[in-house]
Structures are given as structure tokens and as C-alpha cells.
Write a protein that holds these residues in place. Structure first.
Motif, PDB file in Angstrom:
ATOM      1  N   HIS A   1      43.579  35.613  36.848  1.00 25.39           N
ATOM      2  CA  HIS A   1      43.959  35.730  38.254  1.00 25.39           C
ATOM      3  C   HIS A   1      45.306  35.058  38.521  1.00 25.39           C
ATOM      4  CE1 HIS A   1      39.372  35.971  39.179  1.00 25.39           C
ATOM      5  NE2 HIS A   1      39.860  37.113  38.729  1.00 25.39           N
ATOM      6  N   ARG A   2      45.558  33.947  37.874  1.00 16.88           N
ATOM      7  CA  ARG A   2      46.821  33.241  38.069  1.00 16.88           C
ATOM      8  C   ARG A   2      47.994  34.079  37.550  1.00 16.88           C
ATOM      9  NH1 ARG A   2      45.730  27.804  35.119  1.00 16.88           N
ATOM     10  NH2 ARG A   2      47.912  27.371  35.676  1.00 16.88           N
ATOM     11  N   ILE A   3      47.796  34.756  36.434  1.00 18.61           N
ATOM     12  CA  ILE A   3      48.842  35.644  35.923  1.00 18.61           C
ATOM     13  C   ILE A   3      49.101  36.764  36.922  1.00 18.61           C
ATOM     14  CG2 ILE A   3      49.422  37.315  34.111  1.00 18.61           C
ATOM     15  CD1 ILE A   3      47.786  35.533  32.176  1.00 18.61           C
ATOM     16  N   GLU A   4      48.039  37.339  37.460  1.00 23.20           N
ATOM     17  CA  GLU A   4      48.189  38.435  38.415  1.00 23.20           C
ATOM     18  C   GLU A   4      48.900  37.994  39.690  1.00 23.20           C
ATOM     19  OE1 GLU A   4      44.441  41.367  37.402  1.00 23.20           O
ATOM     20  OE2 GLU A   4      44.051  39.619  38.679  1.00 23.20           O
ATOM     21  N   ARG A   5      48.735  36.730  40.061  1.00 21.24           N
ATOM     22  CA  ARG A   5      49.331  36.242  41.303  1.00 21.24           C
ATOM     23  C   ARG A   5      50.789  35.815  41.153  1.00 21.24           C
ATOM     24  NH1 ARG A   5      44.156  33.569  42.048  1.00 21.24           N
ATOM     25  NH2 ARG A   5      45.075  31.627  41.247  1.00 21.24           N
ATOM     26  N   LEU A   6      51.335  35.788  39.954  1.00 24.64           N
ATOM     27  CA  LEU A   6      52.739  35.404  39.801  1.00 24.64           C
ATOM     28  C   LEU A   6      53.615  36.330  40.649  1.00 24.64           C
ATOM     29  CD1 LEU A   6      52.892  34.722  35.958  1.00 24.64           C
ATOM     30  CD2 LEU A   6      53.033  33.009  37.783  1.00 24.64           C
ATOM     31  N   PRO A   7      54.532  35.774  41.443  1.00 25.18           N
ATOM     32  CA  PRO A   7      55.288  36.580  42.407  1.00 25.18           C
ATOM     33  C   PRO A   7      56.523  37.250  41.815  1.00 25.18           C
ATOM     34  CG  PRO A   7      55.877  34.284  42.669  1.00 25.18           C
ATOM     35  CD  PRO A   7      54.821  34.326  41.584  1.00 25.18           C
ATOM     36  N   CYS A   8      56.373  37.802  40.632  1.00 26.32           N
ATOM     37  CA  CYS A   8      57.492  38.466  39.968  1.00 26.32           C
ATOM     38  C   CYS A   8      56.933  39.567  39.088  1.00 26.32           C
ATOM     39  CB  CYS A   8      58.280  37.466  39.120  1.00 26.32           C
ATOM     40  SG  CYS A   8      57.350  36.805  37.712  1.00 26.32           S
ATOM     41  N   PRO A   9      57.768  40.526  38.679  1.00 22.81           N
ATOM     42  CA  PRO A   9      57.307  41.546  37.744  1.00 22.81           C
ATOM     43  C   PRO A   9      56.887  40.914  36.414  1.00 22.81           C
ATOM     44  CG  PRO A   9      59.390  42.187  38.734  1.00 22.81           C
ATOM     45  CD  PRO A   9      59.168  40.751  39.087  1.00 22.81           C
ATOM     46  N   THR A  10      55.727  41.313  35.912  1.00 25.82           N
ATOM     47  CA  THR A  10      55.233  40.823  34.629  1.00 25.82           C
ATOM     48  C   THR A  10      55.054  42.010  33.687  1.00 25.82           C
ATOM     49  OG1 THR A  10      52.949  40.903  35.463  1.00 25.82           O
ATOM     50  CG2 THR A  10      54.107  38.798  35.619  1.00 25.82           C
ATOM     51  N   VAL A  11      55.652  41.916  32.523  1.00 27.16           N
ATOM     52  CA  VAL A  11      55.652  43.005  31.547  1.00 27.16           C
ATOM     53  C   VAL A  11      55.043  42.495  30.249  1.00 27.16           C
ATOM     54  CG1 VAL A  11      57.072  44.644  30.249  1.00 27.16           C
ATOM     55  CG2 VAL A  11      57.736  43.986  32.585  1.00 27.16           C
ATOM     56  N   PHE A  12      54.087  43.223  29.703  1.00 29.16           N
ATOM     57  CA  PHE A  12      53.494  42.868  28.414  1.00 29.16           C
ATOM     58  C   PHE A  12      54.009  43.857  27.376  1.00 29.16           C
ATOM     59  CE2 PHE A  12      50.497  42.407  25.015  1.00 29.16           C
ATOM     60  CZ  PHE A  12      49.975  41.132  25.124  1.00 29.16           C
ATOM     61  N   ALA A  13      54.516  43.330  26.257  1.00 31.18           N
ATOM     62  CA  ALA A  13      55.053  44.153  25.180  1.00 31.18           C
ATOM     63  C   ALA A  13      54.131  44.060  23.964  1.00 31.18           C
ATOM     64  CB  ALA A  13      56.457  43.694  24.813  1.00 31.18           C
ATOM     65  N   ALA A  14      53.499  45.170  23.618  1.00 31.06           N
ATOM     66  CA  ALA A  14      52.570  45.214  22.481  1.00 31.06           C
ATOM     67  C   ALA A  14      53.221  45.971  21.334  1.00 31.06           C
ATOM     68  CB  ALA A  14      51.266  45.879  22.896  1.00 31.06           C
ATOM     69  N   HIS A  15      53.617  45.229  20.302  1.00 32.02           N
ATOM     70  CA  HIS A  15      54.321  45.869  19.188  1.00 32.02           C
ATOM     71  C   HIS A  15      53.390  46.300  18.070  1.00 32.02           C
ATOM     72  CE1 HIS A  15      53.896  41.750  17.666  1.00 32.02           C
ATOM     73  NE2 HIS A  15      54.066  42.252  16.447  1.00 32.02           N
ATOM     74  N   ALA A  16      52.128  45.845  18.112  1.00 32.21           N
ATOM     75  CA  ALA A  16      51.215  46.111  17.001  1.00 32.21           C
ATOM     76  C   ALA A  16      49.776  45.954  17.514  1.00 32.21           C
ATOM     77  CB  ALA A  16      51.517  45.153  15.848  1.00 32.21           C
ATOM     78  N   LEU A  17      48.864  45.641  16.603  1.00 37.61           N
ATOM     79  CA  LEU A  17      47.453  45.531  16.954  1.00 37.61           C
ATOM     80  C   LEU A  17      47.247  44.509  18.066  1.00 37.61           C
ATOM     81  CD1 LEU A  17      44.527  46.407  16.113  1.00 37.61           C
ATOM     82  CD2 LEU A  17      44.514  44.383  14.630  1.00 37.61           C
ATOM     83  N   THR A  18      46.503  44.914  19.112  1.00 34.28           N
ATOM     84  CA  THR A  18      46.276  44.066  20.281  1.00 34.28           C
ATOM     85  C   THR A  18      44.793  44.124  20.624  1.00 34.28           C
ATOM     86  OG1 THR A  18      48.491  44.647  21.111  1.00 34.28           O
ATOM     87  CG2 THR A  18      46.960  43.625  22.677  1.00 34.28           C
ATOM     88  N   LEU A  19      44.072  43.040  20.292  1.00 31.35           N
ATOM     89  CA  LEU A  19      42.621  43.048  20.454  1.00 31.35           C
ATOM     90  C   LEU A  19      42.164  42.034  21.500  1.00 31.35           C
ATOM     91  CD1 LEU A  19      41.356  43.280  16.736  1.00 31.35           C
ATOM     92  CD2 LEU A  19      41.766  45.141  18.379  1.00 31.35           C
ATOM     93  N   THR A  20      41.033  42.301  22.063  1.00 32.36           N
ATOM     94  CA  THR A  20      40.225  41.471  22.957  1.00 32.36           C
ATOM     95  C   THR A  20      41.072  40.660  23.932  1.00 32.36           C
ATOM     96  OG1 THR A  20      39.892  39.607  21.402  1.00 32.36           O
ATOM     97  CG2 THR A  20      38.394  41.459  21.235  1.00 32.36           C
ATOM     98  N   ALA A  21      41.132  39.343  23.794  1.00 29.12           N
ATOM     99  CA  ALA A  21      41.763  38.495  24.802  1.00 29.12           C
ATOM    100  C   ALA A  21      43.207  38.904  25.060  1.00 29.12           C
ATOM    101  CB  ALA A  21      41.693  37.031  24.373  1.00 29.12           C
ATOM    102  N   ALA A  22      43.956  39.238  24.028  1.00 29.17           N
ATOM    103  CA  ALA A  22      45.353  39.638  24.219  1.00 29.17           C
ATOM    104  C   ALA A  22      45.434  40.940  25.012  1.00 29.17           C
ATOM    105  CB  ALA A  22      46.052  39.794  22.875  1.00 29.17           C
ATOM    106  N   PHE A  23      44.538  41.873  24.722  1.00 28.60           N
ATOM    107  CA  PHE A  23      44.489  43.124  25.472  1.00 28.60           C
ATOM    108  C   PHE A  23      44.161  42.837  26.934  1.00 28.60           C
ATOM    109  CE2 PHE A  23      42.468  47.675  25.318  1.00 28.60           C
ATOM    110  CZ  PHE A  23      43.462  48.142  26.178  1.00 28.60           C
ATOM    111  N   GLU A  24      43.241  41.904  27.167  1.00 27.82           N
ATOM    112  CA  GLU A  24      42.866  41.571  28.535  1.00 27.82           C
ATOM    113  C   GLU A  24      44.015  40.889  29.278  1.00 27.82           C
ATOM    114  OE1 GLU A  24      38.274  40.866  28.888  1.00 27.82           O
ATOM    115  OE2 GLU A  24      38.943  39.932  27.017  1.00 27.82           O
ATOM    116  N   VAL A  25      44.774  40.058  28.593  1.00 29.22           N
ATOM    117  CA  VAL A  25      45.960  39.467  29.216  1.00 29.22           C
ATOM    118  C   VAL A  25      46.967  40.558  29.565  1.00 29.22           C
ATOM    119  CG1 VAL A  25      47.965  37.982  28.811  1.00 29.22           C
ATOM    120  CG2 VAL A  25      45.679  37.195  28.165  1.00 29.22           C
ATOM    121  N   SER A  26      47.114  41.531  28.682  1.00 30.90           N
ATOM    122  CA  SER A  26      48.060  42.618  28.960  1.00 30.90           C
ATOM    123  C   SER A  26      47.676  43.388  30.217  1.00 30.90           C
ATOM    124  CB  SER A  26      48.146  43.576  27.763  1.00 30.90           C
ATOM    125  OG  SER A  26      47.045  44.480  27.717  1.00 30.90           O
TER     126      SER A  26
END
Length: 256
Positions: A85-110
Motif C-alpha cells: 500500500h505504501r508503494i501504491e501511495r507514492l505521489p509519483c510515477p512508479t515503473v517496474f522493469a522486469a528483465h528476466a524471471l519474476t516470481l511471487t513477491a517480486a511479481f506482487e511488488v511489480s
């Protein structure tokens, strides 16, 4: 450190760096929480989340779950959902860059980020079923938000890996970029957003959040105050003046 922050002009870059697989162990969770705390104290104009190594992340270190009492598990997920929720509330554009395998917690952060960019060879999975668990950092519901409930059930229940092109078709991934030059391309994309009208971007996020929480009617209720408030910002005033004097495309923004 498992997580590091670097300032690059208007853009801040958060990097997961715990080789070889960037597993989400307690150190990674703690590092991410500290980094988000720093971002809350000194908000950037744009954030890029990326990773070093051959995988974005192999997921959660299963040792975290070993002999974990039910009450402790509930507290863990409460804390981690709060981080999302804190990540979602950041008052700026947030971009996640996935260059390879992205599982579980990292996928959820993305999925907590505004935009998800993926390399052509990237693969994604919520594979918690292998340990008898369901995703507990908000991944299931955020997949449903992007791709619909049927796709969310499929992805979570099968525990399969999905390529970037498939998830772009499902509206989970925003853009698929070439593997070659992926890091440079995602930095350029995120920097362009960071150098834009920061207050207007925050307004866009707030209106979209209003829609997600209360539909079009709720978003419409928010627009007059949120969009109206932008007329007091330096960026809008200068951009309007520049437009009238020089035409479109000449304005620069200071994030004020």
C-alpha cells in the motif's frame, strides 16, 4: 545491501541486488521497507524499480515459512500488504522493469507499481501453490484488477509461468521491450515520466485510485478538486505560458 537507492536527476532508481536469485528473505523485506521509508520522507519525481542478476527474483525464500506459527504468518502478511500500500501511495510515477524471471513477491511488488515494463524473455509466476500457499502480498487481487478474475484464478491456481507477450495481451504488462538495451530503455522511459508534470501525475494516480475504489462516479467526484488544484502549481502556470508563447512541446517541468 539487498536493496539500494540511487538518485539520477529527477529519477530515483531502486535496485534489488542479492545475487544469485534476489530471493525475498527477511533482509530483502527489511531493505525494501527501509527504501520505501526513504522515498516517503523525500519523495522523488519518478521511481524505477529494477534488479541485478540473471533473475529479477526467484521469489520468497521458503525458509521464511518454516515452522511459522499462524499468528506470526498473519502479522507478516499484514506488514507486507502495508508495504504494498505504501508503494501504491507514492505521489509519483512508479515503473517496474522486469528483465528476466519474476516470481511471487517480486511479481506482487511489480503489480503495486503504476506501470510494468518487461523484456521479451521475461517470465512471470505466482507459484505459491508449490508450498500450499496462495499469494498474500496482494498479487491475486491486483491481477484481477488488471486482467479480470478468471485470468487471476488461472494464473494463481495453475502456478504456471507466463511470458511477457501473454501478460501484455492480458493487460498485466504495459509494454514488452527488446532484451537488447532493456535497462537503458526502461531508464529512459522512467526518466521521461520523472521529468514531466509531477503534480499532474499525482493527480492522475488519485483519480484512477478513485475509479478503482468507487467506479466512474467516485472518480468524477474527485476531478474538480484534484484537477482544479493543479492551476495553483508552478508547472501548469509555466506550461500554459510557454504554450501560448512558443506552442506545444517546449515546456519544462520542475515538479512544483
Amino acid at each position: 545491501m539487498s536493496v539500494r537507492l540511487e538518485r539520477d536527476g529527477a529519477l530515483t532508481v531502486l535496485t534489488l541486488d542479492a545475487p544469485p536469485l534476489n530471493l525475498f528473505d527477511q533482509a530483502m523485506f527489511d531493505g525494501l521497507a527501509r527504501a520505501v521509508g526513504e522515498l516517503e520522507k523525500d519523495a522523488p519525481r519518478g521511481l524505477l524499480v529494477r534488479a541485478e542478476g540473471r533473475a529479477v527474483s526467484g521469489g520468497v525464500d521458503v525458509h521464511v515459512f518454516d515452522d511459522l506459527p499462524t499468528a506470526d504468518a498473519a502479522r507478516l502478511w499484514t506488514a507486507l500488504l502495508d508495504l504494498i500500500h505504501r508503494i501504491e501511495r507514492l505521489p509519483c510515477p512508479t515503473v517496474f522493469a522486469a528483465h528476466a524471471l519474476t516470481l511471487t513477491a517480486a511479481f506482487e511488488v511489480s503489480l503495486a507499481c503504476d506501470l510494468l515494463l518487461a523484456a521479451e524473455s521475461a517470465r512471470f509466476g505466482l507459484v505459491e501453490r508449490v508450498v500450499g500457499l496462495t499469494p498474500a502480498m496482494g498479487g491475486t487481487q491486483r491481477l484481477a484488477e488488471r486482467a479480470g478474475p478468471a485470468r487471476a484464478r488461472e494464473l494463481v491456481m495453475t502456478g504456471a509461468l507466463y511470458d511477457a507477450a501473454t501478460l501484455e495481451r492480458w493487460n498485466v504488462v504495459n509494454r514488452v521491450l527488446a532484451d537488447d538495451g532493456f535497462d537503458e530503455a526502461t531508464r529512459a522511459f522512467a526518466r521521461d515520466l520523472a521529468e514531466g508534470p509531477t503534480k499532474a501525475h499525482a493527480a492522475t494516480k488519485a483519480i484512477v485510485r478513485g475509479y478503482l475504489e468507487g467506479g466512474v462516479a467516485r472518480a468524477d467526484e474527485l476531478v474538480p478538486e484534484i484537477a482544479g488544484g493543479l492551476f495553483a502549481t508552478e508547472d501548469l502556470q509555466q506550461a500554459v505560458k510557454t504554450f501560448l508563447e512558443q506552442g506545444p512541446g517546449h515546456a519544462t517541468f520542475a515538479g512544483r
